[in-house]
Design an enzyme around this catalytic site. Structure first.
Site, PDB file in Angstrom:
ATOM      1  N   ARG A 137       0.832  -1.195   0.000  1.00 36.54           N
ATOM      2  CA  ARG A 137       0.000   0.000   0.000  1.00 36.54           C
ATOM      3  C   ARG A 137       0.871   1.251   0.000  1.00 36.54           C
ATOM      4  NH1 ARG A 137      -2.688   2.738   4.351  1.00 36.54           N
ATOM      5  NH2 ARG A 137      -4.508   3.865   3.600  1.00 36.54           N
ATOM      6  N   LYS A 202       3.311  -8.242  11.630  1.00 38.90           N
ATOM      7  CA  LYS A 202       2.658  -8.342  10.332  1.00 38.90           C
ATOM      8  C   LYS A 202       2.943  -9.689   9.677  1.00 38.90           C
ATOM      9  CE  LYS A 202       1.932  -5.807   6.013  1.00 38.90           C
ATOM     10  NZ  LYS A 202       2.163  -4.527   5.314  1.00 38.90           N
ATOM     11  N   ARG A 340      -0.144   3.593  12.453  1.00 37.94           N
ATOM     12  CA  ARG A 340       0.959   2.876  13.100  1.00 37.94           C
ATOM     13  C   ARG A 340       0.727   2.836  14.599  1.00 37.94           C
ATOM     14  NH1 ARG A 340       5.938   6.069  10.113  1.00 37.94           N
ATOM     15  NH2 ARG A 340       5.144   5.829   7.978  1.00 37.94           N
TER      16      ARG A 340
END
Length: 342
Positions: A137, A202, A340
Protein backbone atom coordinates in the site's frame (compact mmCIF):
# COMPACT_ATOMS: atom_id res chain seq x y z
CA UNK A 1 -10.08 -24.50 -16.72
CA UNK A 2 -6.82 -23.50 -18.35
CA UNK A 3 -3.46 -22.57 -17.02
CA UNK A 4 -1.30 -19.93 -18.65
CA UNK A 5 1.64 -18.78 -16.63
CA UNK A 6 4.72 -20.00 -18.37
CA UNK A 7 6.19 -16.57 -18.86
CA UNK A 8 4.13 -15.18 -21.75
CA UNK A 9 2.98 -12.14 -19.78
CA UNK A 10 4.91 -8.90 -19.96
CA UNK A 11 7.49 -8.71 -17.18
CA UNK A 12 7.45 -12.48 -16.62
CA UNK A 13 10.73 -14.40 -16.62
CA UNK A 14 10.35 -18.20 -16.72
CA UNK A 15 13.02 -20.45 -15.28
CA UNK A 16 14.66 -23.11 -17.44
CA UNK A 17 12.75 -26.42 -17.14
CA UNK A 18 15.83 -28.26 -15.84
CA UNK A 19 16.33 -25.61 -13.18
CA UNK A 20 12.75 -26.02 -11.97
CA UNK A 21 13.19 -29.79 -11.96
CA UNK A 22 16.33 -29.35 -9.84
CA UNK A 23 14.41 -27.17 -7.37
CA UNK A 24 11.72 -29.85 -7.07
CA UNK A 25 14.36 -32.54 -6.43
CA UNK A 26 15.99 -30.43 -3.73
CA UNK A 27 12.68 -29.17 -2.32
CA UNK A 28 12.70 -31.70 0.54
CA UNK A 29 15.66 -29.90 2.14
CA UNK A 30 17.77 -33.09 2.26
CA UNK A 31 21.22 -33.71 0.80
CA UNK A 32 21.36 -35.11 -2.74
CA UNK A 33 24.63 -36.16 -4.31
CA UNK A 34 25.83 -34.60 -7.52
CA UNK A 35 25.71 -38.03 -9.17
CA UNK A 36 22.10 -38.57 -8.10
CA UNK A 37 21.06 -35.14 -9.37
CA UNK A 38 22.90 -35.59 -12.66
CA UNK A 39 21.18 -38.93 -13.28
CA UNK A 40 17.74 -37.60 -12.36
CA UNK A 41 18.14 -34.57 -14.63
CA UNK A 42 19.90 -36.39 -17.44
CA UNK A 43 22.86 -34.00 -17.39
CA UNK A 44 26.57 -34.11 -16.50
CA UNK A 45 28.06 -33.45 -13.05
CA UNK A 46 29.60 -30.22 -14.35
CA UNK A 47 26.16 -29.11 -15.58
CA UNK A 48 24.79 -29.70 -12.06
CA UNK A 49 27.41 -27.25 -10.78
CA UNK A 50 26.32 -24.68 -13.37
CA UNK A 51 22.70 -25.07 -12.30
CA UNK A 52 23.81 -24.59 -8.71
CA UNK A 53 25.13 -21.17 -9.73
CA UNK A 54 21.88 -20.42 -11.56
CA UNK A 55 19.89 -21.26 -8.41
CA UNK A 56 22.01 -18.86 -6.40
CA UNK A 57 21.45 -16.17 -9.03
CA UNK A 58 17.69 -16.79 -8.77
CA UNK A 59 17.85 -16.12 -5.04
CA UNK A 60 17.52 -19.74 -3.88
CA UNK A 61 19.85 -20.57 -0.98
CA UNK A 62 21.80 -23.71 -1.83
CA UNK A 63 24.36 -25.44 0.37
CA UNK A 64 27.11 -27.64 -1.15
CA UNK A 65 29.08 -29.93 1.20
CA UNK A 66 31.92 -32.14 0.02
CA UNK A 67 31.04 -35.82 0.46
CA UNK A 68 27.35 -35.06 1.07
CA UNK A 69 26.20 -33.20 -2.00
CA UNK A 70 23.69 -30.38 -2.31
CA UNK A 71 20.67 -29.27 -0.35
CA UNK A 72 18.52 -26.18 0.03
CA UNK A 73 19.07 -24.18 3.20
CA UNK A 74 15.31 -24.39 3.69
CA UNK A 75 12.83 -26.78 2.04
CA UNK A 76 10.41 -25.22 -0.42
CA UNK A 77 7.35 -26.32 -2.36
CA UNK A 78 6.85 -24.93 -5.84
CA UNK A 79 3.31 -23.94 -6.80
CA UNK A 80 1.41 -26.50 -8.87
CA UNK A 81 -2.01 -25.90 -10.33
CA UNK A 82 -3.11 -29.52 -9.89
CA UNK A 83 -2.38 -29.50 -6.17
CA UNK A 84 -4.18 -26.18 -5.72
CA UNK A 85 -7.27 -27.38 -7.60
CA UNK A 86 -7.29 -30.58 -5.56
CA UNK A 87 -7.92 -28.60 -2.37
CA UNK A 88 -10.54 -26.19 -3.75
CA UNK A 89 -14.16 -26.41 -2.62
CA UNK A 90 -16.92 -26.76 -5.20
CA UNK A 91 -18.00 -23.16 -4.57
CA UNK A 92 -14.50 -21.78 -5.18
CA UNK A 93 -13.98 -24.00 -8.25
CA UNK A 94 -17.19 -22.69 -9.78
CA UNK A 95 -16.01 -19.09 -9.35
CA UNK A 96 -12.49 -19.65 -10.67
CA UNK A 97 -12.08 -19.01 -14.39
CA UNK A 98 -8.38 -19.87 -14.61
CA UNK A 99 -5.03 -19.74 -12.82
CA UNK A 100 -1.77 -18.25 -14.02
CA UNK A 101 1.41 -19.36 -12.25
CA UNK A 102 4.58 -17.44 -13.08
CA UNK A 103 8.12 -18.24 -12.01
CA UNK A 104 9.16 -14.60 -11.79
CA UNK A 105 7.05 -11.56 -12.62
CA UNK A 106 7.21 -7.88 -11.83
CA UNK A 107 3.87 -7.84 -10.01
CA UNK A 108 0.87 -10.18 -9.88
CA UNK A 109 -1.39 -7.15 -9.42
CA UNK A 110 0.25 -5.45 -12.39
CA UNK A 111 -0.31 -8.51 -14.57
CA UNK A 112 -4.05 -8.61 -13.78
CA UNK A 113 -4.49 -4.86 -14.20
CA UNK A 114 -3.00 -5.33 -17.67
CA UNK A 115 -5.42 -8.21 -18.29
CA UNK A 116 -8.38 -6.13 -17.08
CA UNK A 117 -7.63 -3.56 -19.79
CA UNK A 118 -7.31 -6.23 -22.48
CA UNK A 119 -10.29 -8.50 -21.78
CA UNK A 120 -13.56 -8.81 -19.94
CA UNK A 121 -12.46 -11.80 -17.87
CA UNK A 122 -13.36 -12.19 -14.21
CA UNK A 123 -12.29 -14.77 -11.66
CA UNK A 124 -8.70 -14.96 -12.91
CA UNK A 125 -6.01 -15.78 -10.33
CA UNK A 126 -2.37 -14.85 -10.81
CA UNK A 127 0.34 -16.45 -8.66
CA UNK A 128 4.11 -16.09 -8.70
CA UNK A 129 7.10 -17.80 -7.17
CA UNK A 130 8.75 -14.38 -7.02
CA UNK A 131 7.88 -10.76 -7.70
CA UNK A 132 10.64 -8.45 -8.88
CA UNK A 133 8.61 -5.27 -8.35
CA UNK A 134 6.03 -6.26 -5.74
CA UNK A 135 4.13 -3.35 -4.22
CA UNK A 136 2.41 -2.76 -0.93
CA UNK A 137 0.00 0.00 0.00
CA UNK A 138 1.04 3.60 -0.74
CA UNK A 139 3.74 2.38 -3.14
CA UNK A 140 5.86 0.57 -0.56
CA UNK A 141 8.13 -2.23 -1.77
CA UNK A 142 6.94 -5.76 -0.94
CA UNK A 143 9.83 -8.12 -0.19
CA UNK A 144 9.33 -11.21 -2.39
CA UNK A 145 11.94 -13.99 -2.05
CA UNK A 146 11.70 -16.88 -4.52
CA UNK A 147 9.53 -19.90 -3.75
CA UNK A 148 8.82 -19.29 -0.07
CA UNK A 149 5.78 -17.03 0.33
CA UNK A 150 2.37 -16.51 -1.30
CA UNK A 151 2.03 -13.76 -3.90
CA UNK A 152 -1.57 -13.95 -5.12
CA UNK A 153 -3.86 -11.63 -7.06
CA UNK A 154 -7.47 -12.03 -8.19
CA UNK A 155 -9.26 -10.10 -10.94
CA UNK A 156 -12.97 -9.64 -10.27
CA UNK A 157 -15.62 -7.59 -12.06
CA UNK A 158 -18.58 -5.81 -10.47
CA UNK A 159 -21.77 -4.38 -11.97
CA UNK A 160 -21.71 -1.19 -9.92
CA UNK A 161 -19.14 1.60 -9.96
CA UNK A 162 -16.08 1.89 -7.71
CA UNK A 163 -18.14 3.49 -4.93
CA UNK A 164 -19.87 0.13 -4.27
CA UNK A 165 -16.48 -1.33 -3.34
CA UNK A 166 -15.94 0.86 -0.30
CA UNK A 167 -14.62 -1.36 2.46
CA UNK A 168 -13.70 -4.24 0.13
CA UNK A 169 -10.25 -4.51 1.75
CA UNK A 170 -11.93 -5.06 5.13
CA UNK A 171 -13.97 -7.96 3.74
CA UNK A 172 -10.87 -9.44 2.12
CA UNK A 173 -9.06 -9.23 5.46
CA UNK A 174 -11.84 -11.21 7.12
CA UNK A 175 -11.65 -13.83 4.36
CA UNK A 176 -7.88 -14.24 4.88
CA UNK A 177 -8.33 -14.64 8.63
CA UNK A 178 -11.00 -17.29 8.02
CA UNK A 179 -8.62 -19.19 5.74
CA UNK A 180 -5.75 -19.07 8.24
CA UNK A 181 -7.99 -20.18 11.08
CA UNK A 182 -9.20 -23.10 8.94
CA UNK A 183 -5.54 -24.18 8.73
CA UNK A 184 -5.07 -24.00 12.49
CA UNK A 185 -3.44 -20.57 12.74
CA UNK A 186 -4.82 -18.94 15.88
CA UNK A 187 -4.39 -15.42 17.32
CA UNK A 188 -4.67 -13.79 13.91
CA UNK A 189 -5.81 -10.18 13.91
CA UNK A 190 -6.54 -7.35 11.48
CA UNK A 191 -4.91 -3.91 11.40
CA UNK A 192 -6.97 -1.31 9.59
CA UNK A 193 -7.39 -1.17 6.70
CA UNK A 194 -5.65 -4.11 5.07
CA UNK A 195 -2.95 -5.85 7.15
CA UNK A 196 -3.11 -9.28 8.76
CA UNK A 197 -1.25 -9.55 12.07
CA UNK A 198 -0.24 -12.29 14.48
CA UNK A 199 0.62 -11.21 18.01
CA UNK A 200 1.12 -7.63 16.83
CA UNK A 201 3.50 -8.59 14.01
CA UNK A 202 2.66 -8.34 10.33
CA UNK A 203 1.95 -11.66 8.62
CA UNK A 204 0.30 -10.50 5.39
CA UNK A 205 -0.85 -7.43 3.49
CA UNK A 206 -3.62 -6.70 1.00
CA UNK A 207 -3.53 -4.25 -1.90
CA UNK A 208 -6.73 -3.54 -3.85
CA UNK A 209 -6.65 -1.56 -7.10
CA UNK A 210 -9.91 -0.54 -8.78
CA UNK A 211 -10.69 0.63 -12.30
CA UNK A 212 -13.73 1.24 -14.49
CA UNK A 213 -16.47 3.77 -15.09
CA UNK A 214 -17.71 5.85 -12.17
CA UNK A 215 -21.26 4.62 -12.75
CA UNK A 216 -20.20 1.04 -13.37
CA UNK A 217 -19.30 -1.56 -14.29
CA UNK A 218 -15.88 -1.72 -12.67
CA UNK A 219 -13.15 -4.20 -11.84
CA UNK A 220 -10.96 -4.79 -8.81
CA UNK A 221 -7.61 -6.53 -8.54
CA UNK A 222 -7.14 -7.92 -5.04
CA UNK A 223 -3.49 -8.62 -4.22
CA UNK A 224 -2.27 -10.59 -1.22
CA UNK A 225 1.27 -11.10 0.01
CA UNK A 226 1.56 -13.62 2.85
CA UNK A 227 4.77 -14.63 4.63
CA UNK A 228 5.25 -18.40 4.70
CA UNK A 229 9.02 -18.38 5.24
CA UNK A 230 11.20 -15.27 5.11
CA UNK A 231 14.92 -15.95 4.53
CA UNK A 232 17.29 -13.96 6.72
CA UNK A 233 18.79 -11.75 4.03
CA UNK A 234 15.33 -10.71 2.85
CA UNK A 235 14.05 -10.21 6.39
CA UNK A 236 16.82 -7.67 6.95
CA UNK A 237 15.13 -5.36 4.43
CA UNK A 238 11.82 -5.24 6.34
CA UNK A 239 11.44 -2.11 8.47
CA UNK A 240 8.60 -3.23 10.76
CA UNK A 241 7.74 -6.07 13.13
CA UNK A 242 6.91 -9.15 11.04
CA UNK A 243 6.28 -12.87 11.35
CA UNK A 244 5.86 -15.84 9.01
CA UNK A 245 3.94 -19.12 9.17
CA UNK A 246 7.22 -21.01 9.57
CA UNK A 247 7.65 -19.40 13.01
CA UNK A 248 3.98 -19.60 13.96
CA UNK A 249 3.57 -23.28 13.08
CA UNK A 250 6.98 -24.42 14.38
CA UNK A 251 8.49 -25.34 11.01
CA UNK A 252 5.28 -26.87 9.71
CA UNK A 253 4.72 -24.43 6.82
CA UNK A 254 7.26 -25.43 4.16
CA UNK A 255 5.13 -28.11 2.50
CA UNK A 256 1.81 -26.28 2.58
CA UNK A 257 2.04 -23.50 -0.03
CA UNK A 258 -0.34 -25.20 -2.48
CA UNK A 259 -2.84 -26.17 0.20
CA UNK A 260 -2.56 -22.70 1.74
CA UNK A 261 -3.16 -21.05 -1.63
CA UNK A 262 -6.24 -23.21 -2.17
CA UNK A 263 -7.62 -22.40 1.28
CA UNK A 264 -7.15 -18.69 0.64
CA UNK A 265 -9.06 -19.01 -2.64
CA UNK A 266 -11.79 -21.03 -0.89
CA UNK A 267 -12.55 -17.93 1.17
CA UNK A 268 -11.48 -15.02 -1.07
CA UNK A 269 -13.40 -16.02 -4.22
CA UNK A 270 -16.80 -16.38 -2.49
CA UNK A 271 -16.17 -13.14 -0.57
CA UNK A 272 -15.56 -11.29 -3.84
CA UNK A 273 -18.61 -12.87 -5.46
CA UNK A 274 -20.85 -11.94 -2.53
CA UNK A 275 -19.51 -8.50 -1.68
CA UNK A 276 -21.66 -6.42 -4.02
CA UNK A 277 -24.93 -7.98 -2.81
CA UNK A 278 -24.03 -8.22 0.86
CA UNK A 279 -22.06 -4.94 1.07
CA UNK A 280 -19.69 -4.03 3.88
CA UNK A 281 -22.37 -4.32 6.59
CA UNK A 282 -22.21 -8.11 6.44
CA UNK A 283 -18.51 -8.11 7.36
CA UNK A 284 -18.35 -5.38 10.02
CA UNK A 285 -19.04 -7.39 13.17
CA UNK A 286 -16.53 -10.09 12.27
CA UNK A 287 -13.89 -7.54 11.26
CA UNK A 288 -14.34 -5.79 14.60
CA UNK A 289 -13.85 -9.09 16.44
CA UNK A 290 -10.39 -9.38 14.82
CA UNK A 291 -9.36 -5.72 15.35
CA UNK A 292 -5.89 -6.02 16.90
CA UNK A 293 -5.39 -2.26 17.34
CA UNK A 294 -8.57 -1.57 19.31
CA UNK A 295 -7.88 0.61 22.38
CA UNK A 296 -4.16 0.68 21.65
CA UNK A 297 -2.16 3.92 21.39
CA UNK A 298 -1.62 4.72 17.72
CA UNK A 299 -0.48 7.44 15.37
CA UNK A 300 -2.34 8.37 12.21
CA UNK A 301 -0.36 10.07 9.44
CA UNK A 302 -2.25 12.25 6.97
CA UNK A 303 0.27 13.73 4.56
CA UNK A 304 2.64 15.73 6.75
CA UNK A 305 0.17 15.80 9.63
CA UNK A 306 0.34 13.39 12.57
CA UNK A 307 -2.53 12.60 14.94
CA UNK A 308 -2.02 10.64 18.15
CA UNK A 309 -4.60 8.92 20.26
CA UNK A 310 -6.29 5.60 20.94
CA UNK A 311 -7.70 3.38 18.20
CA UNK A 312 -11.49 3.31 18.67
CA UNK A 313 -12.38 0.76 15.98
CA UNK A 314 -14.22 1.49 12.74
CA UNK A 315 -17.57 3.05 11.95
CA UNK A 316 -20.31 1.52 9.78
CA UNK A 317 -18.66 2.87 6.62
CA UNK A 318 -15.33 1.23 7.51
CA UNK A 319 -13.63 4.49 8.47
CA UNK A 320 -10.95 4.39 11.17
CA UNK A 321 -11.96 6.02 14.44
CA UNK A 322 -9.30 7.75 16.55
CA UNK A 323 -10.04 8.92 20.09
CA UNK A 324 -7.80 11.92 20.74
CA UNK A 325 -6.53 13.09 24.13
CA UNK A 326 -9.38 15.60 24.51
CA UNK A 327 -11.93 12.81 23.98
CA UNK A 328 -12.89 13.90 20.47
CA UNK A 329 -13.29 11.03 18.01
CA UNK A 330 -12.03 11.66 14.50
CA UNK A 331 -12.72 9.48 11.44
CA UNK A 332 -10.24 8.73 8.64
CA UNK A 333 -10.68 7.12 5.21
CA UNK A 334 -8.20 4.43 4.19
CA UNK A 335 -7.05 6.12 0.99
CA UNK A 336 -5.80 9.15 2.90
CA UNK A 337 -3.78 7.87 5.82
CA UNK A 338 -1.29 5.49 7.35
CA UNK A 339 -1.86 3.89 10.77
CA UNK A 340 0.96 2.88 13.10
CA UNK A 341 1.04 1.62 16.63
CA UNK A 342 2.73 4.03 19.02
Amino acid sequence: MSKSGDGAADGATPLAPKLKQLIRLLGDGRFHSGTELAQSLGISRSAVWKYQQALTDAGVDLLAVSGKGYRLNQPLQLLQEGQILEHLTQDASALLRRIEIHDRIQSTNGRLLELARESGESGVVCLAEQQTAGRGRRGRKWISPFGHNVYLSILWRFQGGPTVLSGLSLAMGVAVVRALRALGVEEVGLKWPNDIYWRQRKLAGILIEVGGESGGPCHAVMGLGLNVFMPGRDAAEIDQAWVDLHRILADGAHGMRNRLTAELLNHLLPALAEFESRTLAYWLAEWRSYDCMLQRPVCVFLGEQRFSGEAAGIDDQGLLLLRQADGEIRAFASGEVSLRQS
